[in-house]
Design a protein around this motif. Structure first.
Motif, PDB file in Angstrom:
ATOM      1  N   VAL A  66       0.859  -1.189   0.000  1.00  0.00           N
ATOM      2  CA  VAL A  66       0.000   0.000   0.000  1.00  0.00           C
ATOM      3  C   VAL A  66       0.895   1.240   0.000  1.00  0.00           C
ATOM      4  O   VAL A  66       1.821   1.335   0.799  1.00  0.00           O
ATOM      5  CB  VAL A  66      -0.897   0.003   1.261  1.00  0.00           C
ATOM      6  CG1 VAL A  66      -1.692   1.304   1.358  1.00  0.00           C
ATOM      7  CG2 VAL A  66      -1.828  -1.207   1.256  1.00  0.00           C
ATOM      8  N   VAL A  67       0.628   2.172  -0.943  1.00  0.00           N
ATOM      9  CA  VAL A  67       1.426   3.401  -0.951  1.00  0.00           C
ATOM     10  C   VAL A  67       0.599   4.625  -0.587  1.00  0.00           C
ATOM     11  O   VAL A  67       1.149   5.665  -0.224  1.00  0.00           O
ATOM     12  CB  VAL A  67       2.143   3.632  -2.307  1.00  0.00           C
ATOM     13  CG1 VAL A  67       3.256   2.606  -2.505  1.00  0.00           C
ATOM     14  CG2 VAL A  67       1.181   3.609  -3.475  1.00  0.00           C
ATOM     15  N   GLU A  68      -0.738   4.506  -0.681  1.00  0.00           N
ATOM     16  CA  GLU A  68      -1.581   5.658  -0.366  1.00  0.00           C
ATOM     17  C   GLU A  68      -2.969   5.147  -0.032  1.00  0.00           C
ATOM     18  O   GLU A  68      -3.428   4.171  -0.638  1.00  0.00           O
ATOM     19  CB  GLU A  68      -1.638   6.560  -1.623  1.00  0.00           C
ATOM     20  CG  GLU A  68      -2.124   7.956  -1.361  1.00  0.00           C
ATOM     21  CD  GLU A  68      -2.261   8.773  -2.665  1.00  0.00           C
ATOM     22  OE1 GLU A  68      -1.681   8.382  -3.711  1.00  0.00           O
ATOM     23  OE2 GLU A  68      -2.975   9.783  -2.621  1.00  0.00           O
ATOM     24  N   VAL A  69      -3.636   5.761   0.934  1.00  0.00           N
ATOM     25  CA  VAL A  69      -5.025   5.375   1.222  1.00  0.00           C
ATOM     26  C   VAL A  69      -5.900   6.619   1.261  1.00  0.00           C
ATOM     27  O   VAL A  69      -5.444   7.708   1.622  1.00  0.00           O
ATOM     28  CB  VAL A  69      -5.176   4.612   2.570  1.00  0.00           C
ATOM     29  CG1 VAL A  69      -4.488   3.270   2.524  1.00  0.00           C
ATOM     30  CG2 VAL A  69      -4.679   5.440   3.743  1.00  0.00           C
ATOM     31  N   GLY A  70      -7.180   6.431   0.889  1.00  0.00           N
ATOM     32  CA  GLY A  70      -8.149   7.517   1.000  1.00  0.00           C
ATOM     33  C   GLY A  70      -8.544   7.702   2.464  1.00  0.00           C
ATOM     34  O   GLY A  70      -8.285   6.826   3.304  1.00  0.00           O
ATOM     35  N   PRO A  71      -9.205   8.821   2.782  1.00  0.00           N
ATOM     36  CA  PRO A  71      -9.564   9.114   4.180  1.00  0.00           C
ATOM     37  C   PRO A  71     -10.550   8.107   4.778  1.00  0.00           C
ATOM     38  O   PRO A  71     -10.671   8.010   5.995  1.00  0.00           O
ATOM     39  CB  PRO A  71     -10.184  10.523   4.095  1.00  0.00           C
ATOM     40  CG  PRO A  71     -10.516  10.731   2.657  1.00  0.00           C
ATOM     41  CD  PRO A  71      -9.572   9.905   1.859  1.00  0.00           C
ATOM     42  N   GLY A  72     -11.227   7.300   3.933  1.00  0.00           N
ATOM     43  CA  GLY A  72     -12.200   6.325   4.456  1.00  0.00           C
ATOM     44  C   GLY A  72     -11.595   4.967   4.762  1.00  0.00           C
ATOM     45  O   GLY A  72     -12.307   4.034   5.132  1.00  0.00           O
ATOM     46  N   VAL A  73     -10.277   4.829   4.582  1.00  0.00           N
ATOM     47  CA  VAL A  73      -9.638   3.522   4.808  1.00  0.00           C
ATOM     48  C   VAL A  73      -8.816   3.599   6.087  1.00  0.00           C
ATOM     49  O   VAL A  73      -7.712   4.137   6.095  1.00  0.00           O
ATOM     50  CB  VAL A  73      -8.728   3.142   3.617  1.00  0.00           C
ATOM     51  CG1 VAL A  73      -8.098   1.766   3.820  1.00  0.00           C
ATOM     52  CG2 VAL A  73      -9.519   3.170   2.312  1.00  0.00           C
ATOM     53  N   SER A  74      -9.359   3.044   7.171  1.00  0.00           N
ATOM     54  CA  SER A  74      -8.643   3.188   8.436  1.00  0.00           C
ATOM     55  C   SER A  74      -7.884   1.919   8.821  1.00  0.00           C
ATOM     56  O   SER A  74      -7.080   1.931   9.749  1.00  0.00           O
ATOM     57  CB  SER A  74      -9.629   3.563   9.544  1.00  0.00           C
ATOM     58  OG  SER A  74     -10.679   2.624   9.546  1.00  0.00           O
TER      59      SER A  74
END
Ligand code: NAD
Ligand code: ZN
Ligand code: ZN
Length: 390
Positions: A66-74
Protein backbone atom coordinates in the motif's frame (compact mmCIF):
# COMPACT_ATOMS: atom_id res chain seq x y z
CA UNK A 1 3.59 3.63 -15.19
CA UNK A 2 4.01 0.47 -17.27
CA UNK A 3 1.06 -1.88 -17.66
CA UNK A 4 0.12 -4.95 -19.65
CA UNK A 5 -2.72 -3.95 -21.97
CA UNK A 6 -5.15 -5.90 -24.13
CA UNK A 7 -4.70 -4.68 -27.68
CA UNK A 8 -6.86 -7.13 -29.60
CA UNK A 9 -7.45 -10.84 -30.05
CA UNK A 10 -4.31 -12.80 -29.11
CA UNK A 11 -2.26 -9.68 -28.43
CA UNK A 12 -1.18 -7.91 -25.29
CA UNK A 13 1.40 -5.13 -25.12
CA UNK A 14 3.31 -3.32 -22.42
CA UNK A 15 2.22 0.31 -22.62
CA UNK A 16 2.75 3.52 -20.68
CA UNK A 17 -0.50 4.52 -18.97
CA UNK A 18 -1.30 7.22 -16.37
CA UNK A 19 -0.54 6.35 -12.73
CA UNK A 20 -3.71 5.49 -10.82
CA UNK A 21 -5.09 8.11 -8.42
CA UNK A 22 -7.33 7.97 -5.36
CA UNK A 23 -10.82 8.72 -6.71
CA UNK A 24 -12.93 7.76 -3.71
CA UNK A 25 -12.39 7.99 0.06
CA UNK A 26 -12.41 4.18 0.33
CA UNK A 27 -9.67 3.67 -2.33
CA UNK A 28 -6.08 2.61 -1.82
CA UNK A 29 -3.18 2.65 -4.26
CA UNK A 30 -1.05 -0.50 -4.26
CA UNK A 31 2.47 -0.82 -5.69
CA UNK A 32 2.39 -4.27 -7.21
CA UNK A 33 5.12 -6.72 -6.27
CA UNK A 34 3.69 -9.91 -7.85
CA UNK A 35 0.91 -10.58 -10.32
CA UNK A 36 -0.21 -13.70 -12.20
CA UNK A 37 -1.88 -14.72 -15.44
CA UNK A 38 -5.10 -16.68 -15.01
CA UNK A 39 -7.11 -19.06 -17.19
CA UNK A 40 -9.78 -16.36 -17.02
CA UNK A 41 -7.39 -13.93 -18.73
CA UNK A 42 -7.27 -16.37 -21.64
CA UNK A 43 -11.01 -15.83 -22.29
CA UNK A 44 -10.17 -12.14 -22.84
CA UNK A 45 -7.01 -12.93 -24.82
CA UNK A 46 -8.94 -15.37 -27.01
CA UNK A 47 -11.58 -12.72 -27.69
CA UNK A 48 -14.56 -14.35 -25.96
CA UNK A 49 -15.54 -11.23 -24.02
CA UNK A 50 -16.92 -8.56 -26.34
CA UNK A 51 -16.68 -5.66 -23.88
CA UNK A 52 -12.86 -5.32 -23.91
CA UNK A 53 -11.43 -2.13 -25.37
CA UNK A 54 -8.01 -1.63 -26.91
CA UNK A 55 -5.64 -0.44 -24.17
CA UNK A 56 -7.53 -1.95 -21.20
CA UNK A 57 -5.09 -2.92 -18.42
CA UNK A 58 -5.30 -6.68 -17.69
CA UNK A 59 -4.85 -8.65 -14.49
CA UNK A 60 -6.98 -9.62 -11.48
CA UNK A 61 -4.46 -11.67 -9.44
CA UNK A 62 -2.06 -9.33 -7.68
CA UNK A 63 -0.50 -8.25 -4.40
CA UNK A 64 1.80 -5.54 -3.25
CA UNK A 65 2.53 -2.68 -0.90
CA UNK A 66 0.00 0.00 0.00
CA UNK A 67 1.43 3.40 -0.95
CA UNK A 68 -1.58 5.66 -0.37
CA UNK A 69 -5.02 5.38 1.22
CA UNK A 70 -8.15 7.52 1.00
CA UNK A 71 -9.56 9.11 4.18
CA UNK A 72 -12.20 6.33 4.46
CA UNK A 73 -9.64 3.52 4.81
CA UNK A 74 -8.64 3.19 8.44
CA UNK A 75 -7.50 -0.45 8.48
CA UNK A 76 -4.56 0.00 6.09
CA UNK A 77 -1.63 2.36 5.99
CA UNK A 78 1.25 2.98 3.59
CA UNK A 79 3.84 0.22 3.88
CA UNK A 80 1.32 -2.60 4.57
CA UNK A 81 1.67 -5.70 2.38
CA UNK A 82 -1.67 -6.86 1.01
CA UNK A 83 -3.21 -9.47 -1.28
CA UNK A 84 -6.15 -8.07 -3.23
CA UNK A 85 -9.15 -10.33 -4.00
CA UNK A 86 -10.34 -10.22 -7.63
CA UNK A 87 -14.02 -9.30 -7.10
CA UNK A 88 -14.52 -5.72 -5.95
CA UNK A 89 -17.01 -5.69 -3.08
CA UNK A 90 -18.49 -2.93 -0.92
CA UNK A 91 -19.09 -5.00 2.21
CA UNK A 92 -22.47 -3.37 2.90
CA UNK A 93 -25.02 -4.52 0.30
CA UNK A 94 -27.38 -7.53 0.58
CA UNK A 95 -24.96 -9.79 -1.36
CA UNK A 96 -21.90 -8.76 0.67
CA UNK A 97 -23.84 -9.24 3.92
CA UNK A 98 -24.59 -12.79 2.73
CA UNK A 99 -20.91 -13.37 1.84
CA UNK A 100 -21.76 -13.46 -1.87
CA UNK A 101 -18.94 -11.02 -2.59
CA UNK A 102 -18.63 -11.73 -6.32
CA UNK A 103 -22.22 -10.51 -6.59
CA UNK A 104 -21.70 -7.17 -4.83
CA UNK A 105 -24.43 -4.77 -5.91
CA UNK A 106 -22.38 -1.58 -5.57
CA UNK A 107 -19.14 -2.26 -7.41
CA UNK A 108 -20.12 -2.42 -11.06
CA UNK A 109 -20.78 1.02 -12.53
CA UNK A 110 -21.70 -0.63 -15.85
CA UNK A 111 -24.22 -3.04 -14.36
CA UNK A 112 -26.66 -2.38 -17.21
CA UNK A 113 -24.44 -4.12 -19.78
CA UNK A 114 -24.09 -7.21 -17.59
CA UNK A 115 -27.81 -7.28 -16.77
CA UNK A 116 -28.65 -7.49 -20.46
CA UNK A 117 -26.40 -10.51 -20.87
CA UNK A 118 -26.86 -12.26 -17.52
CA UNK A 119 -30.19 -11.17 -16.06
CA UNK A 120 -28.60 -9.47 -13.04
CA UNK A 121 -25.16 -7.95 -12.70
CA UNK A 122 -22.27 -9.56 -10.83
CA UNK A 123 -19.61 -7.51 -9.00
CA UNK A 124 -16.97 -5.42 -10.69
CA UNK A 125 -13.68 -7.26 -11.31
CA UNK A 126 -10.17 -5.86 -11.83
CA UNK A 127 -8.97 -6.00 -15.44
CA UNK A 128 -12.03 -7.82 -16.72
CA UNK A 129 -13.66 -5.64 -19.38
CA UNK A 130 -16.28 -2.91 -19.31
CA UNK A 131 -19.13 -5.33 -18.62
CA UNK A 132 -17.54 -5.87 -15.17
CA UNK A 133 -16.85 -2.24 -14.42
CA UNK A 134 -13.92 -1.35 -16.67
CA UNK A 135 -11.46 -1.33 -13.73
CA UNK A 136 -7.78 -1.25 -14.74
CA UNK A 137 -6.12 -4.50 -13.65
CA UNK A 138 -3.07 -5.50 -11.69
CA UNK A 139 -0.63 -6.58 -14.42
CA UNK A 140 0.94 -3.19 -13.91
CA UNK A 141 3.24 -1.28 -11.59
CA UNK A 142 0.37 0.19 -9.54
CA UNK A 143 -3.37 -0.34 -9.14
CA UNK A 144 -6.24 1.58 -7.59
CA UNK A 145 -8.12 -0.68 -5.20
CA UNK A 146 -11.70 0.45 -4.49
CA UNK A 147 -13.36 -0.52 -1.16
CA UNK A 148 -9.87 -1.10 0.21
CA UNK A 149 -11.33 -1.18 3.73
CA UNK A 150 -13.12 -4.44 2.84
CA UNK A 151 -11.17 -6.54 0.31
CA UNK A 152 -7.38 -6.60 0.76
CA UNK A 153 -5.92 -8.86 3.43
CA UNK A 154 -2.74 -7.86 5.26
CA UNK A 155 0.21 -10.25 5.02
CA UNK A 156 2.94 -10.58 7.61
CA UNK A 157 6.50 -9.99 6.40
CA UNK A 158 7.68 -13.56 6.95
CA UNK A 159 5.38 -15.01 4.26
CA UNK A 160 6.87 -14.65 0.75
CA UNK A 161 4.69 -13.38 -2.12
CA UNK A 162 4.65 -16.78 -3.81
CA UNK A 163 2.97 -18.45 -0.85
CA UNK A 164 0.11 -15.95 -0.62
CA UNK A 165 -0.38 -14.41 -4.09
CA UNK A 166 -2.95 -17.03 -5.13
CA UNK A 167 -5.27 -16.00 -2.29
CA UNK A 168 -6.28 -13.30 -4.80
CA UNK A 169 -8.23 -15.84 -6.85
CA UNK A 170 -7.28 -19.39 -7.76
CA UNK A 171 -6.72 -20.89 -4.29
CA UNK A 172 -10.11 -19.72 -2.94
CA UNK A 173 -11.70 -20.62 -6.28
CA UNK A 174 -10.41 -24.20 -6.18
CA UNK A 175 -11.39 -24.39 -2.52
CA UNK A 176 -14.91 -23.13 -3.21
CA UNK A 177 -15.21 -25.67 -6.03
CA UNK A 178 -14.43 -28.45 -3.56
CA UNK A 179 -16.56 -26.95 -0.79
CA UNK A 180 -19.59 -26.84 -3.10
CA UNK A 181 -19.27 -30.64 -3.45
CA UNK A 182 -20.37 -31.11 0.18
CA UNK A 183 -17.67 -33.76 0.67
CA UNK A 184 -18.25 -36.62 3.14
CA UNK A 185 -15.47 -38.92 4.34
CA UNK A 186 -14.93 -41.71 1.82
CA UNK A 187 -16.06 -39.65 -1.17
CA UNK A 188 -14.46 -39.80 -4.59
CA UNK A 189 -14.19 -36.43 -6.35
CA UNK A 190 -13.35 -36.05 -10.04
CA UNK A 191 -11.83 -32.80 -11.33
CA UNK A 192 -11.84 -31.83 -15.02
CA UNK A 193 -8.82 -29.64 -15.79
CA UNK A 194 -5.35 -29.84 -14.24
CA UNK A 195 -4.72 -26.13 -14.69
CA UNK A 196 -3.89 -24.08 -11.59
CA UNK A 197 -7.58 -23.95 -10.63
CA UNK A 198 -8.01 -27.72 -11.02
CA UNK A 199 -4.82 -28.31 -8.98
CA UNK A 200 -6.25 -26.29 -6.08
CA UNK A 201 -9.68 -27.90 -6.42
CA UNK A 202 -8.01 -31.31 -6.11
CA UNK A 203 -5.82 -30.24 -3.17
CA UNK A 204 -8.83 -28.69 -1.43
CA UNK A 205 -10.98 -31.79 -1.97
CA UNK A 206 -8.35 -33.71 -0.02
CA UNK A 207 -8.17 -31.04 2.70
CA UNK A 208 -11.95 -31.37 3.02
CA UNK A 209 -11.77 -35.13 3.51
CA UNK A 210 -12.19 -36.78 0.10
CA UNK A 211 -10.76 -40.29 0.07
CA UNK A 212 -9.98 -40.31 -3.64
CA UNK A 213 -9.45 -37.50 -6.11
CA UNK A 214 -9.25 -38.13 -9.85
CA UNK A 215 -7.91 -35.37 -12.12
CA UNK A 216 -8.55 -35.33 -15.88
CA UNK A 217 -6.44 -33.44 -18.44
CA UNK A 218 -4.18 -34.16 -21.40
CA UNK A 219 -0.95 -32.39 -20.46
CA UNK A 220 1.52 -34.83 -18.86
CA UNK A 221 3.30 -32.14 -16.80
CA UNK A 222 0.03 -30.95 -15.29
CA UNK A 223 -1.18 -34.50 -14.56
CA UNK A 224 2.18 -35.26 -12.95
CA UNK A 225 1.85 -32.14 -10.79
CA UNK A 226 -1.61 -33.28 -9.64
CA UNK A 227 -0.28 -36.74 -8.71
CA UNK A 228 2.76 -35.38 -6.88
CA UNK A 229 1.22 -32.42 -5.06
CA UNK A 230 -2.43 -33.33 -4.47
CA UNK A 231 -2.23 -37.12 -4.22
CA UNK A 232 -4.71 -37.46 -7.08
CA UNK A 233 -5.03 -40.32 -9.54
CA UNK A 234 -5.13 -39.05 -13.11
CA UNK A 235 -6.78 -39.74 -16.46
CA UNK A 236 -5.36 -38.51 -19.77
CA UNK A 237 -8.47 -37.66 -21.76
CA UNK A 238 -6.65 -37.82 -25.07
CA UNK A 239 -5.78 -41.47 -24.47
CA UNK A 240 -8.79 -42.80 -22.61
CA UNK A 241 -12.57 -42.84 -22.73
CA UNK A 242 -13.10 -40.75 -19.60
CA UNK A 243 -16.64 -41.89 -18.85
CA UNK A 244 -15.75 -45.56 -19.13
CA UNK A 245 -12.59 -45.16 -17.08
CA UNK A 246 -14.39 -43.29 -14.29
CA UNK A 247 -17.11 -45.92 -14.18
CA UNK A 248 -14.48 -48.61 -13.85
CA UNK A 249 -12.63 -46.74 -11.11
CA UNK A 250 -15.81 -46.32 -9.03
CA UNK A 251 -17.37 -49.78 -9.24
CA UNK A 252 -19.82 -48.62 -11.89
CA UNK A 253 -21.39 -45.87 -9.78
CA UNK A 254 -19.46 -42.73 -10.80
CA UNK A 255 -17.72 -40.09 -8.67
CA UNK A 256 -19.73 -38.63 -5.76
CA UNK A 257 -19.06 -35.16 -7.09
CA UNK A 258 -17.58 -33.76 -10.28
CA UNK A 259 -15.80 -30.41 -10.56
CA UNK A 260 -15.55 -28.56 -13.88
CA UNK A 261 -12.32 -26.54 -13.61
CA UNK A 262 -12.07 -26.06 -17.38
CA UNK A 263 -14.86 -23.76 -18.54
CA UNK A 264 -16.18 -22.79 -21.93
CA UNK A 265 -12.95 -23.24 -23.86
CA UNK A 266 -12.75 -26.97 -23.18
CA UNK A 267 -11.20 -29.06 -25.92
CA UNK A 268 -13.04 -32.04 -27.30
CA UNK A 269 -12.17 -35.00 -25.05
CA UNK A 270 -10.96 -37.18 -27.86
CA UNK A 271 -11.96 -36.47 -31.45
CA UNK A 272 -9.82 -39.34 -32.70
CA UNK A 273 -11.87 -41.84 -30.77
CA UNK A 274 -14.98 -41.24 -32.84
CA UNK A 275 -14.64 -43.11 -36.09
CA UNK A 276 -16.57 -40.57 -38.14
CA UNK A 277 -15.65 -38.94 -41.40
CA UNK A 278 -14.47 -35.36 -41.05
CA UNK A 279 -17.73 -33.57 -41.83
CA UNK A 280 -19.75 -35.71 -39.49
CA UNK A 281 -17.09 -35.37 -36.83
CA UNK A 282 -17.09 -31.60 -37.12
CA UNK A 283 -20.88 -31.56 -36.71
CA UNK A 284 -20.66 -33.82 -33.71
CA UNK A 285 -17.97 -31.69 -32.07
CA UNK A 286 -20.29 -28.71 -32.29
CA UNK A 287 -23.30 -30.47 -30.79
CA UNK A 288 -21.24 -31.88 -27.94
CA UNK A 289 -20.18 -28.54 -26.49
CA UNK A 290 -19.56 -27.80 -23.61
CA UNK A 291 -17.36 -30.87 -23.50
CA UNK A 292 -15.98 -30.95 -19.97
CA UNK A 293 -19.23 -29.90 -18.32
CA UNK A 294 -21.22 -32.47 -20.29
CA UNK A 295 -18.78 -35.17 -19.25
CA UNK A 296 -18.90 -34.07 -15.61
CA UNK A 297 -22.69 -34.30 -15.61
CA UNK A 298 -22.80 -37.62 -17.41
CA UNK A 299 -20.12 -39.15 -15.16
CA UNK A 300 -21.53 -38.06 -11.80
CA UNK A 301 -23.19 -40.74 -9.65
CA UNK A 302 -26.97 -40.58 -9.19
CA UNK A 303 -27.84 -37.97 -6.58
CA UNK A 304 -24.35 -36.43 -6.75
CA UNK A 305 -23.09 -32.86 -7.12
CA UNK A 306 -21.68 -31.13 -10.19
CA UNK A 307 -19.61 -28.12 -9.13
CA UNK A 308 -18.78 -25.65 -11.89
CA UNK A 309 -15.94 -23.19 -11.30
CA UNK A 310 -14.79 -23.09 -14.94
CA UNK A 311 -16.05 -19.84 -16.46
CA UNK A 312 -18.92 -19.63 -18.93
CA UNK A 313 -20.40 -16.61 -20.68
CA UNK A 314 -23.52 -16.52 -22.79
CA UNK A 315 -25.29 -19.74 -23.68
CA UNK A 316 -24.09 -23.33 -23.32
CA UNK A 317 -26.21 -25.21 -25.78
CA UNK A 318 -26.98 -28.96 -25.73
CA UNK A 319 -26.83 -28.87 -21.98
CA UNK A 320 -27.82 -32.31 -20.59
CA UNK A 321 -30.73 -31.10 -18.50
CA UNK A 322 -32.36 -34.53 -18.76
CA UNK A 323 -29.48 -36.17 -16.88
CA UNK A 324 -29.56 -33.52 -14.13
CA UNK A 325 -33.31 -33.86 -13.63
CA UNK A 326 -33.76 -37.59 -13.98
CA UNK A 327 -30.75 -38.50 -11.83
CA UNK A 328 -31.39 -36.01 -8.99
CA UNK A 329 -28.09 -34.19 -9.54
CA UNK A 330 -27.28 -30.89 -7.86
CA UNK A 331 -25.56 -28.22 -9.92
CA UNK A 332 -23.59 -25.57 -8.01
CA UNK A 333 -21.54 -22.80 -9.52
CA UNK A 334 -20.25 -19.26 -9.16
CA UNK A 335 -17.46 -16.79 -9.47
CA UNK A 336 -15.50 -17.18 -6.26
CA UNK A 337 -16.66 -15.20 -3.21
CA UNK A 338 -12.95 -14.71 -2.53
CA UNK A 339 -13.20 -12.34 0.46
CA UNK A 340 -14.97 -15.06 2.47
CA UNK A 341 -12.02 -17.46 2.14
CA UNK A 342 -9.05 -15.12 2.65
CA UNK A 343 -8.63 -15.47 6.41
CA UNK A 344 -9.29 -19.24 6.71
CA UNK A 345 -7.01 -20.04 3.76
CA UNK A 346 -4.25 -17.71 4.97
CA UNK A 347 -4.44 -19.64 8.26
CA UNK A 348 -4.08 -22.94 6.39
CA UNK A 349 -1.04 -21.57 4.52
CA UNK A 350 0.48 -20.30 7.75
CA UNK A 351 0.07 -23.61 9.58
CA UNK A 352 1.55 -25.55 6.66
CA UNK A 353 -1.57 -27.41 5.48
CA UNK A 354 -1.05 -26.07 1.97
CA UNK A 355 1.76 -24.30 0.12
CA UNK A 356 0.12 -22.92 -3.03
CA UNK A 357 3.45 -22.08 -4.69
CA UNK A 358 3.64 -25.62 -6.11
CA UNK A 359 1.66 -24.54 -9.21
CA UNK A 360 4.24 -21.94 -10.30
CA UNK A 361 6.15 -23.12 -13.34
CA UNK A 362 7.57 -19.78 -14.56
CA UNK A 363 8.68 -16.49 -13.06
CA UNK A 364 9.03 -13.64 -15.56
CA UNK A 365 9.21 -9.84 -15.70
CA UNK A 366 6.06 -7.83 -16.40
CA UNK A 367 7.83 -6.68 -19.60
CA UNK A 368 7.71 -10.27 -20.80
CA UNK A 369 3.90 -10.47 -20.56
CA UNK A 370 3.34 -10.87 -24.33
CA UNK A 371 5.54 -13.99 -24.38
CA UNK A 372 4.07 -15.19 -21.09
CA UNK A 373 0.49 -15.06 -22.44
CA UNK A 374 1.54 -17.08 -25.48
CA UNK A 375 3.24 -19.70 -23.31
CA UNK A 376 0.35 -19.98 -20.87
CA UNK A 377 -2.22 -20.22 -23.64
CA UNK A 378 -0.39 -22.99 -25.45
CA UNK A 379 0.86 -24.74 -22.27
CA UNK A 380 4.35 -24.94 -23.81
CA UNK A 381 7.60 -25.40 -21.86
CA UNK A 382 5.62 -27.34 -19.22
CA UNK A 383 3.82 -24.12 -18.37
CA UNK A 384 1.24 -24.28 -15.57
CA UNK A 385 1.26 -20.87 -13.85
CA UNK A 386 3.26 -17.75 -14.56
CA UNK A 387 4.04 -15.09 -11.97
CA UNK A 388 5.09 -11.68 -13.30
CA UNK A 389 7.14 -9.12 -11.39
CA UNK A 390 6.85 -5.44 -12.31
P1 NAD B 1 -5.96 -23.28 -17.64
O1 NAD B 1 -6.28 -22.88 -19.02
O2 NAD B 1 -4.55 -23.21 -17.20
O3 NAD B 1 -6.44 -24.79 -17.38
C1 NAD B 1 -7.50 -25.40 -18.04
C2 NAD B 1 -7.14 -26.86 -18.21
O4 NAD B 1 -8.29 -27.57 -18.73
C3 NAD B 1 -6.00 -27.09 -19.20
O5 NAD B 1 -4.94 -27.79 -18.58
C4 NAD B 1 -6.66 -27.90 -20.32
O6 NAD B 1 -5.79 -28.86 -20.90
C5 NAD B 1 -7.81 -28.59 -19.58
N1 NAD B 1 -8.88 -29.06 -20.46
C6 NAD B 1 -9.31 -28.54 -21.65
N2 NAD B 1 -10.31 -29.28 -22.16
C7 NAD B 1 -10.53 -30.30 -21.29
C8 NAD B 1 -11.43 -31.39 -21.27
N3 NAD B 1 -12.33 -31.61 -22.26
N4 NAD B 1 -11.37 -32.26 -20.22
C9 NAD B 1 -10.47 -32.07 -19.20
N5 NAD B 1 -9.58 -31.03 -19.16
C10 NAD B 1 -9.62 -30.16 -20.21
O7 NAD B 1 -6.90 -22.39 -16.70
P2 NAD B 1 -7.05 -22.21 -15.10
O8 NAD B 1 -6.32 -20.99 -14.71
O9 NAD B 1 -6.75 -23.48 -14.39
O10 NAD B 1 -8.60 -21.89 -15.04
C11 NAD B 1 -9.55 -22.90 -15.30
C12 NAD B 1 -10.96 -22.32 -15.41
O11 NAD B 1 -11.33 -21.72 -14.16
C13 NAD B 1 -11.09 -21.20 -16.46
O12 NAD B 1 -12.33 -21.32 -17.12
C14 NAD B 1 -11.10 -19.96 -15.62
O13 NAD B 1 -11.76 -18.88 -16.26
C15 NAD B 1 -11.87 -20.44 -14.43
N6 NAD B 1 -11.77 -19.60 -13.22
C16 NAD B 1 -12.91 -19.41 -12.52
C17 NAD B 1 -12.90 -18.65 -11.38
C18 NAD B 1 -14.15 -18.48 -10.57
O14 NAD B 1 -14.21 -17.58 -9.73
N7 NAD B 1 -15.14 -19.33 -10.74
C19 NAD B 1 -11.71 -18.08 -10.94
C20 NAD B 1 -10.53 -18.32 -11.66
C21 NAD B 1 -10.58 -19.08 -12.81
ZN1 ZN C 1 -8.04 -15.52 -12.03
ZN1 ZN D 1 -21.55 -5.15 -1.82
Amino acid sequence: MKANCWTGRNTVEIERVPDPQILNPRDAIVRITSTAICGSDLHLYDGYVPTMKKGDVLGHEFMGEVVEVGPGVSNLRPGDRVVVPFPIACGNCWSCEHELYSLCENSNPNAGIAEKLLGHSPAGVFGYSHMLGGYPGGQAEYARVPFADVGPIKIEDDLPDEKVLFLSDILPTGYMGAEMCGISPGDTIAVWGAGPVGQFAAASARLLGAERVIVIDRFPHRLRMAREHTGAETIDYAETDVLEELREMTAGRGPDACIDAVGMEAHHPNPAMYGYDRAKQAARLETERPYALREAIMACRNGGVVSVIGVYTGLADKFPMGALMNRSLTLRTGQCHTQKYLRPLLDRIRNGEIDPSFVISHRMRLDQAPRAYEMFKNKVDDCTKIVLTP
